[in-house]
Write a protein that holds these residues in place. Structure first.
Motif, PDB file in Angstrom:
ATOM      1  N   ASP A 103       0.862  -1.186   0.000  1.00 53.17           N
ATOM      2  CA  ASP A 103       0.000   0.000   0.000  1.00 53.17           C
ATOM      3  C   ASP A 103       0.901   1.240   0.000  1.00 53.17           C
ATOM      4  O   ASP A 103       1.145   1.860   1.035  1.00 53.17           O
ATOM      5  N   HIS A 104       1.388   1.620  -1.173  1.00 57.60           N
ATOM      6  CA  HIS A 104       2.426   2.641  -1.244  1.00 57.60           C
ATOM      7  C   HIS A 104       1.919   3.998  -1.723  1.00 57.60           C
ATOM      8  O   HIS A 104       2.678   4.961  -1.734  1.00 57.60           O
ATOM      9  N   VAL A 105       0.672   4.102  -2.124  1.00 57.86           N
ATOM     10  CA  VAL A 105       0.146   5.379  -2.619  1.00 57.86           C
ATOM     11  C   VAL A 105      -0.697   6.017  -1.525  1.00 57.86           C
ATOM     12  O   VAL A 105      -1.767   5.515  -1.179  1.00 57.86           O
ATOM     13  N   THR A 106      -0.214   7.097  -0.978  1.00 59.67           N
ATOM     14  CA  THR A 106      -0.943   7.797   0.081  1.00 59.67           C
ATOM     15  C   THR A 106      -1.549   9.107  -0.386  1.00 59.67           C
ATOM     16  O   THR A 106      -2.334   9.712   0.332  1.00 59.67           O
ATOM     17  N   GLU A 107      -1.162   9.534  -1.618  1.00 66.17           N
ATOM     18  CA  GLU A 107      -1.688  10.800  -2.127  1.00 66.17           C
ATOM     19  C   GLU A 107      -1.553  10.837  -3.646  1.00 66.17           C
ATOM     20  O   GLU A 107      -0.559  10.393  -4.207  1.00 66.17           O
ATOM     21  N   VAL A 108      -2.581  11.357  -4.299  1.00 68.57           N
ATOM     22  CA  VAL A 108      -2.561  11.614  -5.737  1.00 68.57           C
ATOM     23  C   VAL A 108      -3.012  13.058  -5.938  1.00 68.57           C
ATOM     24  O   VAL A 108      -3.927  13.537  -5.258  1.00 68.57           O
ATOM     25  N   ARG A 109      -2.354  13.765  -6.879  1.00 68.86           N
ATOM     26  CA  ARG A 109      -2.683  15.169  -7.111  1.00 68.86           C
ATOM     27  C   ARG A 109      -3.471  15.322  -8.416  1.00 68.86           C
ATOM     28  O   ARG A 109      -3.072  14.793  -9.453  1.00 68.86           O
ATOM     29  N   LEU A 110      -4.547  16.044  -8.332  1.00 60.33           N
ATOM     30  CA  LEU A 110      -5.310  16.464  -9.507  1.00 60.33           C
ATOM     31  C   LEU A 110      -4.993  17.939  -9.716  1.00 60.33           C
ATOM     32  O   LEU A 110      -5.410  18.792  -8.915  1.00 60.33           O
ATOM     33  N   ASP A 111      -4.197  18.215 -10.756  1.00 62.93           N
ATOM     34  CA  ASP A 111      -3.568  19.530 -10.894  1.00 62.93           C
ATOM     35  C   ASP A 111      -2.802  19.823  -9.595  1.00 62.93           C
ATOM     36  O   ASP A 111      -1.915  19.067  -9.251  1.00 62.93           O
ATOM     37  N   ASP A 112      -3.161  20.864  -8.859  1.00 63.70           N
ATOM     38  CA  ASP A 112      -2.396  21.193  -7.654  1.00 63.70           C
ATOM     39  C   ASP A 112      -3.065  20.744  -6.362  1.00 63.70           C
ATOM     40  O   ASP A 112      -2.589  21.068  -5.265  1.00 63.70           O
ATOM     41  N   THR A 113      -4.160  20.007  -6.466  1.00 65.79           N
ATOM     42  CA  THR A 113      -4.899  19.612  -5.265  1.00 65.79           C
ATOM     43  C   THR A 113      -4.593  18.169  -4.898  1.00 65.79           C
ATOM     44  O   THR A 113      -4.787  17.270  -5.724  1.00 65.79           O
ATOM     45  N   PRO A 114      -4.123  17.919  -3.668  1.00 70.10           N
ATOM     46  CA  PRO A 114      -3.830  16.545  -3.256  1.00 70.10           C
ATOM     47  C   PRO A 114      -5.075  15.835  -2.726  1.00 70.10           C
ATOM     48  O   PRO A 114      -5.939  16.462  -2.104  1.00 70.10           O
ATOM     49  N   TYR A 115      -5.132  14.538  -2.968  1.00 65.46           N
ATOM     50  CA  TYR A 115      -6.237  13.707  -2.469  1.00 65.46           C
ATOM     51  C   TYR A 115      -5.665  12.448  -1.842  1.00 65.46           C
ATOM     52  O   TYR A 115      -4.825  11.776  -2.444  1.00 65.46           O
ATOM     53  N   ASP A 116      -6.133  12.155  -0.628  1.00 67.43           N
ATOM     54  CA  ASP A 116      -5.737  10.898   0.015  1.00 67.43           C
ATOM     55  C   ASP A 116      -6.904   9.925   0.123  1.00 67.43           C
ATOM     56  O   ASP A 116      -6.715   8.768   0.495  1.00 67.43           O
ATOM     57  N   ARG A 117      -8.103  10.387  -0.220  1.00 65.21           N
ATOM     58  CA  ARG A 117      -9.280   9.521  -0.206  1.00 65.21           C
ATOM     59  C   ARG A 117      -9.672   9.189  -1.637  1.00 65.21           C
ATOM     60  O   ARG A 117      -9.946  10.082  -2.447  1.00 65.21           O
ATOM     61  N   PRO A 118      -9.692   7.902  -1.989  1.00 66.09           N
ATOM     62  CA  PRO A 118     -10.032   7.533  -3.367  1.00 66.09           C
ATOM     63  C   PRO A 118     -11.400   8.017  -3.796  1.00 66.09           C
ATOM     64  O   PRO A 118     -11.586   8.431  -4.946  1.00 66.09           O
ATOM     65  N   ALA A 119     -12.377   7.990  -2.906  1.00 65.46           N
ATOM     66  CA  ALA A 119     -13.728   8.438  -3.279  1.00 65.46           C
ATOM     67  C   ALA A 119     -13.734   9.923  -3.600  1.00 65.46           C
ATOM     68  O   ALA A 119     -14.397  10.369  -4.546  1.00 65.46           O
ATOM     69  N   ALA A 120     -13.018  10.713  -2.830  1.00 67.12           N
ATOM     70  CA  ALA A 120     -12.953  12.151  -3.094  1.00 67.12           C
ATOM     71  C   ALA A 120     -12.268  12.431  -4.424  1.00 67.12           C
ATOM     72  O   ALA A 120     -12.666  13.333  -5.168  1.00 67.12           O
ATOM     73  N   LEU A 121     -11.235  11.660  -4.743  1.00 68.09           N
ATOM     74  CA  LEU A 121     -10.552  11.829  -6.030  1.00 68.09           C
ATOM     75  C   LEU A 121     -11.496  11.519  -7.193  1.00 68.09           C
ATOM     76  O   LEU A 121     -11.576  12.281  -8.163  1.00 68.09           O
ATOM     77  N   LEU A 122     -12.221  10.418  -7.098  1.00 69.44           N
ATOM     78  CA  LEU A 122     -13.163  10.065  -8.161  1.00 69.44           C
ATOM     79  C   LEU A 122     -14.237  11.130  -8.333  1.00 69.44           C
ATOM     80  O   LEU A 122     -14.619  11.483  -9.449  1.00 69.44           O
ATOM     81  N   THR A 123     -14.721  11.657  -7.228  1.00 72.39           N
ATOM     82  CA  THR A 123     -15.744  12.699  -7.296  1.00 72.39           C
ATOM     83  C   THR A 123     -15.200  13.938  -8.001  1.00 72.39           C
ATOM     84  O   THR A 123     -15.862  14.540  -8.853  1.00 72.39           O
ATOM     85  N   ALA A 124     -13.959  14.312  -7.665  1.00 71.22           N
ATOM     86  CA  ALA A 124     -13.354  15.492  -8.282  1.00 71.22           C
ATOM     87  C   ALA A 124     -13.104  15.288  -9.766  1.00 71.22           C
ATOM     88  O   ALA A 124     -13.178  16.239 -10.554  1.00 71.22           O
ATOM     89  N   LEU A 125     -12.823  14.062 -10.188  1.00 72.07           N
ATOM     90  CA  LEU A 125     -12.592  13.797 -11.606  1.00 72.07           C
ATOM     91  C   LEU A 125     -13.844  14.050 -12.440  1.00 72.07           C
ATOM     92  O   LEU A 125     -13.757  14.445 -13.602  1.00 72.07           O
ATOM     93  N   GLY A 126     -15.022  13.793 -11.874  1.00 78.22           N
ATOM     94  CA  GLY A 126     -16.268  14.073 -12.580  1.00 78.22           C
ATOM     95  C   GLY A 126     -16.457  13.245 -13.833  1.00 78.22           C
ATOM     96  O   GLY A 126     -17.036  13.724 -14.819  1.00 78.22           O
ATOM     97  N   ILE A 127     -16.012  12.002 -13.818  1.00 82.87           N
ATOM     98  CA  ILE A 127     -16.087  11.144 -14.999  1.00 82.87           C
ATOM     99  C   ILE A 127     -17.431  10.415 -15.050  1.00 82.87           C
ATOM    100  O   ILE A 127     -18.110  10.278 -14.031  1.00 82.87           O
ATOM    101  N   PRO A 128     -17.838   9.933 -16.223  1.00 78.23           N
ATOM    102  CA  PRO A 128     -19.113   9.197 -16.310  1.00 78.23           C
ATOM    103  C   PRO A 128     -19.123   7.992 -15.375  1.00 78.23           C
ATOM    104  O   PRO A 128     -18.155   7.222 -15.330  1.00 78.23           O
TER     105      PRO A 128
END
Length: 509
Positions: free
Chosen positions: A88-113
């Motif tokens: 479990d080595h991924v603790t953060e992913v950045r969408l542009d300049d915003t970091p996300y540590d919760r996968p659900a929050a990242l998916l919501t921010a992506l706004g994909i179908p």
């Protein structure tokens, strides 16, 4: 800081429930949440990095990171992705300049179908994984005499699927139900028995599951409470130990394994038993056992003893032999997914030997016309109890294999009268079935990294029979189910595939 609350509603909900049903787990659950988020985020980032998602237009390495360019001009950045890593080595992913540590929050921010539905699923799955980790038990002692039963090893598998972001997704299960039915929580589950007059039975249905002219169908208590609505009436049945699949349970004292219907989506699939599976159960079991007999004793298949359906996928059951039947004195049989719990060091030589055994068996059956769905839940290994050496394999649950009548006929194997989804002569379909489950799934997760997997494969290949299937395995990218793409494409049925980098391209010239 991430643009979301430290704890989501789905993550907070179990705290109140635990205060009522298991107060001692409240603090361990909260402490397990950050690790559970990282585990799910790691799996999601793997999917983003490697699956053919239509809204990702480019993937570029950049200064020790991986950058994904999106069709709308935004960028995702995270660590380099080894598609076969199990840490479990991924603790953060950045969408542009915003970091996300919760996968659900990242998916919501992506706004994909269809991303919102998957985000809800992953949020609840993260909470479920934290609950599983909070209640982690001790693995069976490897010195047990007699060896621990298979169900005891299966209870040690806490994290679920090693690569699926929905590794602990259990929609429709309350916290109390997860504790009562999840194998990692070590419960004993009381099955129900539904008495029916009109049903299809194949194989031999035992006398203890009959009452006069009626057939008694084992029913999972969750199914009884949420789906059947007491129609037909369900009486108390035997106590049993749940296995990794949740809906399959081991009866005590070496009794058969009972596969029940569970009409909810766990990981990727709704766990029902189709009338088609019941109709073909005895025929497929006998055929695959006859093919396995051609592996010089390296593979045993747990036979289907009997199957029954009312014609509805909501009420059916299958009885199978227990895998322990195929372990002799001084041996233990362990599901491959539970190997970490054995305490074996899994040295490079051990991994090479296991890889050689698994590929020898898998490729032999493929050549004979049977493509196994040999993931870490269906595939078990018989180990020398003293040394831990892998000796033989055991395969269970034939519902998702593929049979090639053309290949079987070439080897003079009598092909049973089969129709439907089990039957397929297409080489690509057959190879994807085996390579996607065994190589990109079981062997990859057992190795735990691209490098270790490449070394094990390179060690095994020179000892394997040269067949067209082996040449494809050596020369082409590895197929793997695009598990996240499949969840984001609800209007499509059937499997979708990703092409993963093949470690053999670097290890074997």
């Amino acid at each position: 800081m991430s643009r979301h609350r430290p704890v989501s509603d789905a993550e907070a909900e179990p705290v109140a429930a635990l205060d009522a049903v298991r107060p001692a787990l409240s603090v361990p659950y909260t402490e397990a949440l950050p690790g559970a988020r990282a585990a799910v985020l790691t799996r999601l980032w793997r999917a983003l990095a490697h699956e053919p998602l239509p809204w990702i237009t480019a993937r570029e390495p950049a200064y020790g990171a991986l950058v994904l360019r999106l069709a709308d001009g935004r960028r995702l950045s995270g660590p380099p992705s080894d598609p076969y890593a199990t840490t479990d080595h991924v603790t953060e992913v950045r969408l542009d300049d915003t970091p996300y540590d919760r996968p659900a929050a990242l998916l919501t921010a992506l706004g994909i179908p269809h991303g919102a539905a998957l985000a809800t699923e992953l949020d609840a799955g993260t909470a479920s994984l934290a609950l599983s980790r909070a209640d982690r038990g001790a693995p069976p002692a490897t010195a047990d005499e007699p060896p621990a039963p298979v169900w005891a090893w299966e209870q040690s598998v806490v994290d679920g699927h090693p690569y699926h972001p929905g590794c602990r997704s259990r929609p429709g299960f309350s916290v109390a139900e997860q504790l009562a039915y999840g194998p990692e929580h070590r419960p004993v589950v009381r099955l129900g028995l539904a008495a029916v007059d009109d049903c299809l039975v194949t194989g031999e249905w035992p006398a203890w599951l009959r009452d006069g002219g009626q057939v008694l169908i084992p029913v999972h208590p969750w199914q009884s409470a949420h789906v059947l609505d007491q129609k037909p009436a369900v009486s108390a049945g035997p106590a049993a130990h749940p296995l990794m699949s949740l809906r399959t349970l081991a009866l005590p004292d070496g009794g058969p394994h009972v596969k029940t219907t569970l009409s909810t989506r766990l990981t990727s699939s709704v766990r029902d038993i189709s009338p088609y599976s019941v109709r073909t159960a005895a025929t497929v079991s006998a055929f695959v056992a006859s093919v396995a007999a051609r592996t010089d004793g390296l593979l045993h298949v747990t036979r289907t003893l009997g199957a029954v359906t009312t014609g509805s996928p909501d009420l059916a059951a299958v009885l199978r032999e227990p895998p322990e039947r195929y372990a002799g004195p001084g041996e233990r049989v362990v599901p491959v997914a539970a190997l970490p719990a054995t305490g074996l060091p899994r040295s490079p030589s051990w991994l090479a030997g296991f890889t050689r055994l698994a590929l020898t068996v898998g490729l032999r059956l493929l050549d004979l016309g049977v493509a196994l769905e040999a993931h870490g839940q269906n595939l078990l290994v018989v180990l020398d109890a003293a040394t831990g050496a892998p000796l033989r394999l055991v395969y269970r649950d034939l519902a998702d294999i593929r049979v090639s009548p053309a290949r079987a006929a070439r080897h003079g194997l009598p092909v049973p009268e089969l129709t439907g989804r089990l039957v397929n002569d297409d080489p690509t379909t057959l190879r994807r079935k085996l390579f996607g489950s065994l190589v990109a799934g079981t062997l990859a997760a057992t190795a735990g990294s691209h490098t270790a997997m490449g070394e094990a494969l390179a060690s095994a290949v020179p000892h394997l029979a040269r067949t067209p299937d082996l040449e494809v395995l050596r020369q082409e990218p590895l197929p793997a189910k695009a598990l996240t793409l499949m969840r984001l494409t609800p209007d499509r049925t059937g499997d979708l595939w990703a092409a993963l980098p093949n470690p053999l391209h670097e290890e074997v010239r």
